[in-house]
Scaffold this motif. Sequence first.
Motif, short mmCIF file in Angstrom:
data_model
loop_
_atom_site.label_atom_id
_atom_site.label_comp_id
_atom_site.label_asym_id
_atom_site.label_seq_id
_atom_site.Cartn_x
_atom_site.Cartn_y
_atom_site.Cartn_z
N GLY A 274 0.79 -1.24 0.00
CA GLY A 274 0.00 0.00 0.00
C GLY A 274 0.81 1.28 0.00
O GLY A 274 0.25 2.36 0.01
N PHE A 275 2.14 1.17 -0.02
CA PHE A 275 2.97 2.40 0.01
C PHE A 275 2.61 3.33 -1.15
O PHE A 275 2.64 4.54 -1.00
CB PHE A 275 4.45 2.03 -0.05
CG PHE A 275 5.39 3.21 0.03
CD1 PHE A 275 5.66 3.81 1.24
CD2 PHE A 275 5.97 3.73 -1.12
CE1 PHE A 275 6.52 4.90 1.33
CE2 PHE A 275 6.82 4.83 -1.04
CZ PHE A 275 7.10 5.41 0.18
N MET A 277 -0.31 3.11 -2.92
CA MET A 277 -1.73 2.93 -3.27
C MET A 277 -2.51 4.23 -3.08
O MET A 277 -2.37 4.90 -2.07
CB MET A 277 -2.36 1.85 -2.42
CG MET A 277 -3.77 1.51 -2.87
SD MET A 277 -4.37 0.00 -2.13
CE MET A 277 -4.89 0.63 -0.55
N VAL A 278 -3.32 4.57 -4.08
CA VAL A 278 -4.10 5.80 -4.01
C VAL A 278 -5.54 5.49 -3.62
O VAL A 278 -5.97 4.33 -3.67
CB VAL A 278 -4.08 6.57 -5.36
CG1 VAL A 278 -2.68 7.08 -5.65
CG2 VAL A 278 -4.60 5.72 -6.50
N PHE A 284 0.20 1.46 -7.39
CA PHE A 284 1.17 1.61 -8.48
C PHE A 284 2.40 0.72 -8.33
O PHE A 284 3.18 0.60 -9.26
CB PHE A 284 1.60 3.07 -8.61
CG PHE A 284 0.53 3.95 -9.21
CD1 PHE A 284 0.38 4.02 -10.59
CD2 PHE A 284 -0.32 4.68 -8.40
CE1 PHE A 284 -0.60 4.82 -11.16
CE2 PHE A 284 -1.31 5.48 -8.97
CZ PHE A 284 -1.45 5.55 -10.35
N ARG A 285 2.62 0.16 -7.15
CA ARG A 285 3.70 -0.81 -6.99
C ARG A 285 3.19 -1.98 -6.16
O ARG A 285 3.62 -2.22 -5.05
CB ARG A 285 4.94 -0.15 -6.36
CG ARG A 285 6.25 -0.55 -7.01
CD ARG A 285 7.46 0.20 -6.48
NE ARG A 285 7.60 1.53 -7.04
CZ ARG A 285 7.48 2.65 -6.34
NH1 ARG A 285 7.24 2.62 -5.05
NH2 ARG A 285 7.61 3.82 -6.94
#
Lengths: 344, 279
Positions: A274-275, A277-278, A284-285
């Motif tokens: 979730g680092f 995550m929007v 995105f990763r």
Amino acid sequence: MAVKKITKAALTEWVGELVSKERVFGVQSKGDKFDFGPLTSAQDLRLDYDVTLQPPKKYFLPPVETLLTFEVSAGYESQYSDKPFVLIGVHPYDMIAINQIDELFKQGYYDTHYMTRRSNATIITCDVVNASENVFASQMKTATVKDGFDILLTDIGDSYIAEAATEKGEALLSKAETADASKDDLDKREKIQKDNEKNLSKHQLKCEVAELPGLLENAYNHPVWEEKAATCFACGSCNQVCPTCYCFNVQDDVKWDMKTGQRCRAWDGCMLDGFAMVAGGHDFRKKRADRFRHRLYRKAKYVPEKIGGQIACVGCGRCVSACLPDIANPVNVYNRLFDDIKTK
Amino acid sequence: MCECCTQEKDIYLPQIATVQKVRLMNDTEMYVRFTMDDGGFDYTPGQFVEVSIAGIGEAPLTIASSPTQKDGIELVVRRIGNVTKAIHNLRAGDKIGIRGPLGKGTYPVEHSKGKDLIFICGGIGLVPQRSFINYVLDNRTDYGNVTVLLGTKCYPQRFFQSELQQLEARDDVHYLETVDEAHDCWNGNVGVVTTLIPKIESELASSEIFICGPPIMYKFVLMALAEDSVPRDQIYLNLERKMKCGVGLCGHCQINKYYVCIDGPVFKYSDLGVAPEAI
Ligand SMILES: Cc1cc2nc3c(=O)[nH]c(=O)nc-3n(C[C@H](O)[C@H](O)[C@H](O)COP(=O)(O)OP(=O)(O)OC[C@H]3O[C@@H](n4cnc5c(N)ncnc54)[C@H](O)[C@@H]3O)c2cc1C
Ligand code: SF4
Ligand code: SF4
Ligand code: FES
């Protein structure tokens, strides 16, 4: 500036004086390991330690800190930690990591919170006496340090060589009972430093550290990322213990009155789920392999590009010890790439 | 040491602004106009602000207005999480915190002068583009042909309708719109935004092309443009990533070596060759 010799007894006395007058943090034993903590007695200081559990970055970038306070209807106010302190026992590789973060926190936008803490610090570094089980600072050329500290101590047996590198350091050192260092003393120090530059090498890098950014040029789609990350827990320990990791989260806390509160920053880690995550859920990763690769690219390519080529791994070996599935060791990854790419 | 001694400003400290007007535009999008209490700031199309709601947090939001418009700064906010929900509860007169303008990668307002411009927008991706579109319309003679393509997921989600009708009515702008799903009240194009690309009248290969939309859209639009051999240095992408600090430090918005908050949010496609995570 002054290079002095100070006996071990005089050092203990000097530190005792310091502890009684100032806020001092230093390396102490913690079970069979070592860590930085508030120092209340000179006897507790262990300059012969191998490595600390946590790097000293917490004194400049605390795990959680208040950036601002607010009153819901009245606005925001910056908060600063304004108290000077002395930090004793920073190893050269950790000092180099601090120097790197200093540069990052002032080169673009100037981070007043970090820099206030930093300028409140007087740092006493010490050359390594005992190598830890996973240190590879010699390989990263971080086994000795030339700047950033206020005083550098080197254990030469019965006494220490103490070099003041700043006016702050000089003023502090002038309170100790010292003698001038002789040529012989300085030779001893040089030998210790030269030895450290060779011997802090529990893991051997197959290429020169300066070749790492080039090595990563052609490694983006290499299978090593998937292979290593297959057993990764995404626990973030490798980020947490790393002296050069500085990613953070920002979050508001509201007090029980529902009117006042604070905006805090807290350590974060690029390996955590979730680092990137929007809102709405797009990440995105999402793949661990992508995050694993990102961490090692940051260390040897992205951050170096921002700080004049210095690799953002100082070889402390903490991530090697902290990683349960034993995949975090940067040397193993870089060597694997070297074998596959350079020998082709 | 603090601000007064270092002469450096606290980069995390929001400045206070007052909400002038709010208007719900559809189910999820809200229009907000605000003014800075201390007078305001200059900005370039493509820049964003961190909007701060005390006790909830901050959200990066693109400035939707053009700097040529002098009365206040406009935002369009989709309600999707905590901060955006709180923004939807704002009313005229309420105070908010603002940091910015942020982002050094902006629309190439100078470089694009004299050229044909094509804006390809997906849904809320219209919002950041609107800043530059309105800037161009206010300096119309400085630019060549202007084409705006808009794709929206479904008919009820369309917004800025009166403004878009005005755009459609202008004879110096070529405006094309499509919705993904057919709807009883809609008798225009149906299909994704890429289906509009063949209808562009400007010469694609010599135009400056600006793309902003949901993550999935970029890949398909870029594929379509590649077929038309558009040089990569004429394509600009407006990218979105998670953000916390907005000043290049927290690491959240990083795309390979780039930080969206400082190197973007607008990127030249030719600069993204070294950033495989971008698309
Ligand atoms: C440069 C830029 C411009 C943007 N412009 C607009 C705009 O004009 N209109 C609009 O409606 N939305 C815009 N967004 C997306 C918007 O920032 C997010 O929807 C918003 O941050 C969600 O916050 P939240 O607190 O409501 O959601 P939560 O899920 O509660 O999010 C918590 C926090 O995570 C971060 N975060 C979550 N999602 C995003 C995201 N998509 N982008 C960046 N950070 C995120 C934020 O710090 C946020 O406060 C933009 C994003 C970026 C990066
Ligand atoms: S590499 Fe190791 S320490 Fe790092 S997140 Fe994965 S399991 Fe945890
Ligand atoms: S990557 Fe590992 S070895 Fe290198 S500095 Fe960070 S914790 Fe130390
Ligand atoms: S948002 Fe923190 S680095 Fe970009």
